[in-house]
Design an enzyme around this catalytic site. Structure first.
Site, PDB file in Angstrom:
ATOM      1  N   ASP A  34       0.108   6.151   3.729  1.00  0.00           N
ATOM      2  CA  ASP A  34      -0.250   7.469   3.200  1.00  0.00           C
ATOM      3  C   ASP A  34      -0.472   8.472   4.334  1.00  0.00           C
ATOM      4  O   ASP A  34      -0.858   8.086   5.433  1.00  0.00           O
ATOM      5  CB  ASP A  34      -1.529   7.328   2.350  1.00  0.00           C
ATOM      6  CG  ASP A  34      -1.788   8.559   1.504  1.00  0.00           C
ATOM      7  OD1 ASP A  34      -0.853   9.362   1.304  1.00  0.00           O
ATOM      8  OD2 ASP A  34      -2.931   8.718   1.049  1.00  0.00           O
ATOM      9  N   HIS A  51       7.820  11.769   6.986  1.00  0.00           N
ATOM     10  CA  HIS A  51       8.461  10.554   6.456  1.00  0.00           C
ATOM     11  C   HIS A  51       9.345   9.922   7.536  1.00  0.00           C
ATOM     12  O   HIS A  51       9.388   8.700   7.674  1.00  0.00           O
ATOM     13  CB  HIS A  51       9.292  10.880   5.211  1.00  0.00           C
ATOM     14  CG  HIS A  51       8.483  11.450   4.075  1.00  0.00           C
ATOM     15  ND1 HIS A  51       7.276  10.914   3.687  1.00  0.00           N
ATOM     16  CD2 HIS A  51       8.705  12.503   3.241  1.00  0.00           C
ATOM     17  CE1 HIS A  51       6.792  11.617   2.660  1.00  0.00           C
ATOM     18  NE2 HIS A  51       7.635  12.577   2.381  1.00  0.00           N
ATOM     19  N   LEU A 145       9.334 -13.496   8.690  1.00  0.00           N
ATOM     20  CA  LEU A 145       8.581 -12.572   7.835  1.00  0.00           C
ATOM     21  C   LEU A 145       9.389 -12.162   6.600  1.00  0.00           C
ATOM     22  O   LEU A 145      10.583 -11.872   6.710  1.00  0.00           O
ATOM     23  CB  LEU A 145       8.261 -11.310   8.658  1.00  0.00           C
ATOM     24  CG  LEU A 145       7.608 -10.158   7.904  1.00  0.00           C
ATOM     25  CD1 LEU A 145       6.149 -10.452   7.605  1.00  0.00           C
ATOM     26  CD2 LEU A 145       7.719  -8.857   8.702  1.00  0.00           C
TER      27      LEU A 145
HETATM   28  C1  FPP Z   1       2.996   8.839   1.671  1.00  0.00           C
HETATM   29  O1  FPP Z   1       2.739  10.017   2.378  1.00  0.00           O
HETATM   30  C2  FPP Z   1       4.315   8.262   1.983  1.00  0.00           C
HETATM   31  C3  FPP Z   1       5.354   8.113   1.112  1.00  0.00           C
HETATM   32  C4  FPP Z   1       5.283   8.546  -0.296  1.00  0.00           C
HETATM   33  C5  FPP Z   1       6.669   7.563   1.490  1.00  0.00           C
HETATM   34  C6  FPP Z   1       6.667   6.515   2.537  1.00  0.00           C
HETATM   35  C7  FPP Z   1       8.039   6.397   3.086  1.00  0.00           C
HETATM   36  C8  FPP Z   1       8.366   6.132   4.358  1.00  0.00           C
HETATM   37  C9  FPP Z   1       7.396   5.818   5.411  1.00  0.00           C
HETATM   38  C10 FPP Z   1       9.787   6.193   4.786  1.00  0.00           C
HETATM   39  C11 FPP Z   1      10.728   5.140   4.309  1.00  0.00           C
HETATM   40  C12 FPP Z   1      10.195   3.768   4.118  1.00  0.00           C
HETATM   41  C13 FPP Z   1      10.771   2.612   4.525  1.00  0.00           C
HETATM   42  C14 FPP Z   1      10.232   1.346   3.990  1.00  0.00           C
HETATM   43  C15 FPP Z   1      11.892   2.544   5.484  1.00  0.00           C
HETATM   44  P1  FPP Z   1       2.563  11.367   1.569  1.00  0.00           P
HETATM   45  O2  FPP Z   1       3.879  12.041   1.476  1.00  0.00           O
HETATM   46  O3  FPP Z   1       1.915  11.084   0.257  1.00  0.00           O
HETATM   47  O4  FPP Z   1       1.585  12.178   2.503  1.00  0.00           O
HETATM   48  P2  FPP Z   1       0.429  13.188   2.079  1.00  0.00           P
HETATM   49  O5  FPP Z   1      -0.537  12.434   1.215  1.00  0.00           O
HETATM   50  O6  FPP Z   1      -0.174  13.597   3.369  1.00  0.00           O
HETATM   51  O7  FPP Z   1       1.092  14.320   1.356  1.00  0.00           O
END
Ligand code: FPP
Length: 280
Positions: A34, A51, A145
């Site tokens: 997050d 991201h 893993l």
């Molecule tokens: C949360 O941060 C994150 C996500 C919803 C997406 C996570 C995706 C990745 C790390 C990239 C791709 C993943 C893989 C497995 C290769 P948020 O957008 O909710 O952040 P915020 O709460 O600060 O708005």
């Protein structure tokens, strides 16, 4: 071809060896990644930059988990609720996921990582579904893993789906109503056959489960770090594992019952002895 993670070196190897000798390494770690958006905002960048950097964090966490001997790593990469985000962000996230899968799978394969996915995979764009299917197939015999990507996933979705399947099997006679118990329910969940997470890590300081593995997290230890996911690196993972090693996991029992030393009488043995006056 090498089959297994490249060994850690220098100071990192020393820290890993200490973690391994100081206590138990969790078999299964689950992570709620997050704070990507906030990380980007803080730096004056678009959310997608968060991201993108988050993929680097995934890479580092996966490698460190493989080196430490963690058996399962489950990443909450896209929740059922994430579909409600602006269409542009959803489509950028899907493209990023597709690119990460294409770019990383060969290396993961060399590192003996097995890729799996849980969630409503059929709702993902066809290209992502095809790539995932190919990567899962390619890595299915790997024994290091297991990396489980939770995609279009939510705990309630998982339980609802299991319930529907159970009802179906009861109607068709494949499952007897009397045989429904916790272990049979577990088999119907998308994580069937995978041990429950020992440790849940959540980044960005929020103290919530956010509809992640609702059933499976019943007894998991929870480590919350204020770091945003894109800033999370292996040192933060080590911190989480250290925190885990300090906890006493009682699974509803009392401390005295947890002793595993053979020559130490169990709590109940000792209670019985004290009541009956028996000597050990
Ligand atoms: C949360 O941060 C994150 C996500 C919803 C997406 C996570 C995706 C990745 C790390 C990239 C791709 C993943 C893989 C497995 C290769 P948020 O957008 O909710 O952040 P915020 O709460 O600060 O708005």
């Amino acid at each position: 071809m090498r089959k297994g993670p490249q060994k850690a070196t220098g100071e990192d190897a020393r820290i890993q060896a200490k973690l391994q000798s100081d206590g138990e390494i969790p078999r299964h770690i689950a992570i709620i990644m997050d704070g990507n958006g906030r990380w980007a905002k803080q730096k004056g960048m678009p959310r997608i930059a968060g991201h993108q950097e988050g993929v680097e964090s995934v890479r580092d966490a996966v490698e460190a988990c493989g080196q430490l001997g963690v058996e399962y790593l489950t990443l909450y990469a896209f929740s059922t609720e994430n579909w409600k985000r602006p269409q542009e962000e959803v489509s950028l996230l899907m493209r990023l996921l597709l690119k990460a899968l294409k770019d990383e799978t060969d290396r993961l394969h060399t590192n003996n990582v097995r890729i799996r996915a849980i969630g409503e995979i059929s709702s993902l764009p066809q290209e992502v579904q095809d790539e995932l299917a190919e990567d899962i197939e390619k890595t299915k015999a790997n024994t290091g893993l297991t990396l489980i990507l939770a995609l279009s996933y939510s705990g309630r979705w998982d339980i609802t789906r299991a319930l529907k399947q159970i009802l179906h099997d009861v109607h068709s006679g494949e499952l007897k109503k009397e045989d429904i118990d916790e272990s049979s329910i577990e088999r119907y969940l998308s994580t069937g056959g995978i041990p429950d997470p020992d440790l849940l890590i959540r980044t960005s300081g929020e103290i919530r489960i956010s509809n992640f593995l609702l059933w499976q997290l019943a007894y998991s230890e929870i480590h919350i770090t204020p770091k945003y996911w894109p800033a999370f690196r292996r040192v933060d993972l080590y911190e989480g594992i250290r925190d885990y090693q300090k906890r006493e996991r009682r699974f509803g029992m009392v401390s005295e019952q947890l002793s595993t030393k053979r020559d130490t009488p169990s709590y109940f043995d000792r209670v019985i002895r004290s009541v009956t006056g028996q000597q050990p």
